[in-house]
Design a protein around this motif. Sequence first.
Motif, short mmCIF file in Angstrom:
data_model
loop_
_atom_site.label_atom_id
_atom_site.label_comp_id
_atom_site.label_asym_id
_atom_site.label_seq_id
_atom_site.Cartn_x
_atom_site.Cartn_y
_atom_site.Cartn_z
N LYS A 34 0.82 -1.21 0.00
CA LYS A 34 0.00 0.00 0.00
C LYS A 34 0.85 1.26 0.00
O LYS A 34 0.34 2.36 0.02
CB LYS A 34 -0.93 0.03 1.23
CG LYS A 34 -1.98 -1.05 1.21
CD LYS A 34 -2.98 -0.81 0.12
CE LYS A 34 -4.05 -1.89 0.14
NZ LYS A 34 -4.99 -1.79 -0.92
N ARG A 35 2.17 1.10 0.00
CA ARG A 35 3.08 2.26 -0.02
C ARG A 35 3.92 2.19 -1.28
O ARG A 35 4.39 1.14 -1.66
CB ARG A 35 4.00 2.25 1.20
CG ARG A 35 3.32 2.51 2.50
CD ARG A 35 4.32 2.56 3.64
NE ARG A 35 5.00 1.28 3.77
CZ ARG A 35 6.30 1.15 4.02
NH1 ARG A 35 7.06 2.22 4.18
NH2 ARG A 35 6.85 -0.03 4.12
N LYS A 37 7.05 4.38 -3.59
CA LYS A 37 8.00 5.46 -3.82
C LYS A 37 8.08 5.62 -5.33
O LYS A 37 7.94 4.66 -6.08
CB LYS A 37 9.40 5.12 -3.28
CG LYS A 37 9.53 5.25 -1.80
CD LYS A 37 10.97 5.07 -1.39
CE LYS A 37 11.12 5.24 0.10
NZ LYS A 37 12.51 5.10 0.53
N GLU A 75 7.06 8.89 0.36
CA GLU A 75 6.23 7.70 0.27
C GLU A 75 4.80 8.12 -0.04
O GLU A 75 4.26 9.04 0.57
CB GLU A 75 6.29 6.90 1.56
CG GLU A 75 7.65 6.29 1.80
CD GLU A 75 7.68 5.40 3.03
OE1 GLU A 75 6.62 5.00 3.52
OE2 GLU A 75 8.80 5.12 3.48
N TYR A 77 0.84 6.81 -0.37
CA TYR A 77 -0.07 5.76 0.08
C TYR A 77 -1.22 5.66 -0.90
O TYR A 77 -2.04 6.56 -1.00
CB TYR A 77 -0.56 6.07 1.50
CG TYR A 77 0.56 6.00 2.51
CD1 TYR A 77 0.85 4.79 3.15
CD2 TYR A 77 1.34 7.11 2.78
CE1 TYR A 77 1.90 4.72 4.05
CE2 TYR A 77 2.38 7.03 3.68
CZ TYR A 77 2.66 5.84 4.32
OH TYR A 77 3.71 5.76 5.21
#
Length: 100
Positions: A34-35, A37, A75, A77
């Motif tokens: 769910k994260r 970069k 980051e 989400y």
Amino acid sequence: MNYWILEKTIYADFNAEDDPVHFRIEALRARDMKRYKVKLYRLELFRVTPTFGDFPEGGADHSFYVSSEFFEDEELYCDDAAGAFEIVLSRLRDMGFRQD
């Protein structure tokens, strides 16, 4: 151990003040899924001229993707890579880059 998985790469063309700008955008997913970069690279053109000898064309042109500082280590989400790309593309448009 924390690691990021390259999930998807897209290429996006923009204009900034009537000059074309080409980006390579990579979405890296965290293990928790769910994260994300995002790594942003900008295509740059460099003219390389030899330091000795005669090069009648004035040099050789080379294109390289150069890492951009935008979104560095931030980051995001979201549910998937498409969501991460939409955030980045929207922010680029907010910064004055236009897609025609």
